[in-house]
Design a protein around this motif. Structure first.
Motif, mmCIF file in Angstrom:
data_model
loop_
_atom_site.group_PDB
_atom_site.id
_atom_site.type_symbol
_atom_site.label_atom_id
_atom_site.label_comp_id
_atom_site.label_asym_id
_atom_site.label_seq_id
_atom_site.Cartn_x
_atom_site.Cartn_y
_atom_site.Cartn_z
ATOM 1 N N ARG A 64 0.829 -1.215 0.000
ATOM 2 C CA ARG A 64 0.000 0.000 0.000
ATOM 3 C C ARG A 64 0.860 1.260 0.000
ATOM 4 O O ARG A 64 0.432 2.305 -0.474
ATOM 5 N N THR A 65 2.079 1.137 0.557
ATOM 6 C CA THR A 65 2.979 2.303 0.595
ATOM 7 C C THR A 65 3.688 2.506 -0.742
ATOM 8 O O THR A 65 4.354 3.518 -0.945
ATOM 9 N N SER A 67 6.142 0.736 -1.515
ATOM 10 C CA SER A 67 7.510 0.240 -1.302
ATOM 11 C C SER A 67 7.486 -1.275 -1.107
ATOM 12 O O SER A 67 6.886 -1.782 -0.157
ATOM 13 N N ASP A 70 8.185 -3.038 2.272
ATOM 14 C CA ASP A 70 7.121 -3.224 3.266
ATOM 15 C C ASP A 70 6.400 -4.559 3.066
ATOM 16 O O ASP A 70 6.108 -5.271 4.029
#
Lengths: 377, 120
Positions: A64-65, A67, A70
């Motif tokens: 969700r980020t 990245s 994560d």
């Protein structure tokens, strides 16, 4: 066939090629084609076999980020492997573990740049999806990909696939690439479940038949059913979840310690932190009480899954059991795998399996039974 | 006289001896055979009990005695080469012969036309 059996995108192709369809993990699947299991098995070892494995689950984890680190961190809480260290365009074999160190499922994790893509067993895919959603939803969007999966396996697989996309020849074992195959966007990995070199190819459902036909136009490529898929993987010493590994077996006794990455072991940079870690790291340090072994029969009678194993021809106490057993067409002889007390796992050790009320002699054999043909270099 | 059972066996009777095998349909369903275990000559077979085992790569299947009797001969060629049973199940791939306790026991079995119509 149950009336509600699911169909893969290649259902019509299977029927038109004379497949015998059987129910498997909720799907109607081809167990064999008119050539029959023995010829299909030997063809895969000699040339190239095309398998429809679209019943397997393909699950994408989108951080969700934005990245991937994560998502990798989050997935490492469920698997004892190094997901963070997975380079772009590489995949790794992993085990989903439960709190006691039992094996919920085995799967592949591919690092696809900005997402991770998992390929999971058909029989477990609904449970796996729910499990991933329960543990990762805060960090990842979880998408079940509506895609077909074809496996092209055997020594001629590279040449057959290179006709559609020459760049596949440069891929090594466990590489993953997004590649155009005859104008069809596909995700290709150099991996499989036969012990042979080969590829698994994920494509949109509505393009699967066109891809299969394009591959089958090469006369080294033949369709191969689930029957031969099972005998090929057994010869290759590969585990079938639900038979050789399950919630009652841990990775160490299953002979899958290599699927516990160094960074997740004691003294590693990200030691533990996966379900059942304490038990499994203990087992790694102390060694298991029992271990999965290969077995060959002394006689011609196959020994099947479920057969009890005994140290002696007479004794009462079973010491283990067969988890997969059948006939190895490339060896022309019965083969099996099963669990044995650690003291009886040396190759050459003689034991007995009970078959139809009789004790048949077996000899512990190293795994795999047939050397792997992976393109590692 | 050729007779068939609903377990997909065939019997060919000559006098009080019957030759027993599996039908072409059964052989097709089993797939490639890799191992066969036959009863011993002299063994007594009881109708409905396991008399032989045929094994494909994938699975073992019992072949039940379709009638009672004493085994007089077994097909050693089929034991040596199980593919014989798959390739010619109603000919060279016969399994065993038995002396019938009651030759009339075959009367209740299906003839070729009835077996052809039997749902498979």
């Amino acid at each position: 066939m149950p009336l509600d059996a699911l169909r893969t995108p290649l259902h019509a192709l299977h029927l038109s090629r004379g497949a015998r369809m059987v129910p498997f993990a909720g799907y109607a699947m081809p167990v064999q084609y008119p050539d029959g299991l023995l010829k299909e098995h030997l063809h895969t070892r000699a040339q190239a076999g095309l398998f429809d494995v679209s019943h397997m689950g393909q699950i994408q984890l989108i951080p969700r980020t934005g990245s991937l680190v994560d998502a990798a961190h989050a997935l490492e809480t469920l698997l004892p492997i190094d997901v963070l260290g997975l380079a772009p365009g590489r995949q790794r074999y992993g085990l989903l573990l439960d709190a006691t160190g039992g094996i919920r499922d085995d799967l592949m994790v591919a690092q696809c740049g900005d997402t991770l893509v998992l390929v999971v067993n058909a029989a477990n895919k609904v449970a796996d999806e729910a499990y991933l959603r329960a543990h990762l939803t805060g960090i990842c969007e979880i998408v079940v990909l509506p895609r077909a999966l074809l496996a092209l396996q055997g020594p001629r697989a590279e040449a057959a696939l290179a006709r559609l996309a020459p760049e596949v020849a440069a891929m090594r074992f466990m590489d993953v690439r997004a590649i155009d195959l005859a104008g069809l966007p596909a995700l290709v990995s150099r991996s499989g479940y036969t012990g042979e070199d080969g590829f698994e190819i994920s494509v949109a459902e509505d393009r699967a038949e066109a891809l299969a036909e394009a591959l089958l136009s090469d006369d080294t490529v033949r369709l191969i059913g689930l029957g031969a898929r099972d005998s090929l993987r057994l010869e290759a010493g590969l585990c079938l979840h639900g038979a050789d590994i399950d919630a009652g077996t841990d990775p160490v006794e299953a002979g899958l310690s290599w699927a516990i990455s160094a960074v997740r072991r004691r003294g590693g940079a990200r030691e533990g932190g996966f379900p059942g870690a304490e038990r499994i790291l203990d087992a790694l340090a102390e060694g298991p009480a029992r271990r999965r072994v290969g077995l060959r029969t002394e006689g011609a009678a196959p020994v099947r899954a479920g057969a009890a194993l005994f140290a002696e021809q007479a004794g009462d106490e079973a010491i283990g059991r067969i988890t997969s057993g059948g006939f190895g067409p490339s060896l022309g002889a019965p083969i099996a795998m099963g669990y044995m007390p650690i003291g009886l796992t040396q190759p050459g050790t003689r034991v007995f399996a009970e078959v139809r009320g009789r004790r048949l002699p077996l000899v512990v054999n190293g795994l795999p039974f047939v050397p792997a043909g992976f393109k590692r270099a | 006289m050729l007779r068939f059972t609903d377990e997909h066996e065939w019997l060919a009777r000559e006098g009080d001896v019957a030759t027993v095998g599996i039908t072409t349909h059964a052989a097709e369903q089993l797939g490639d055979l890799v191992f066969i275990e036959l009863p011993k000559v002299g063994a007594r077979l009881v109708k409905g009990e396991a008399a032989a085992v045929v094994e494909s790569v994938k699975a073992a299947s019992d072949v039940y005695a379709p009638v009672s009797g004493e085994v007089t001969e077994v097909n050693e060629a089929a034991v040596a080469d199980p593919a014989l049973v798959g390739g010619d199940p109603q000919g060279a791939g016969w399994l065993y012969r038995l002396r019938l306790d009651d030759p009339s026991a075959l009367d209740g079995l299906m003839d070729e036309a009835a077996y052809a119509a039997f749902p498979k």
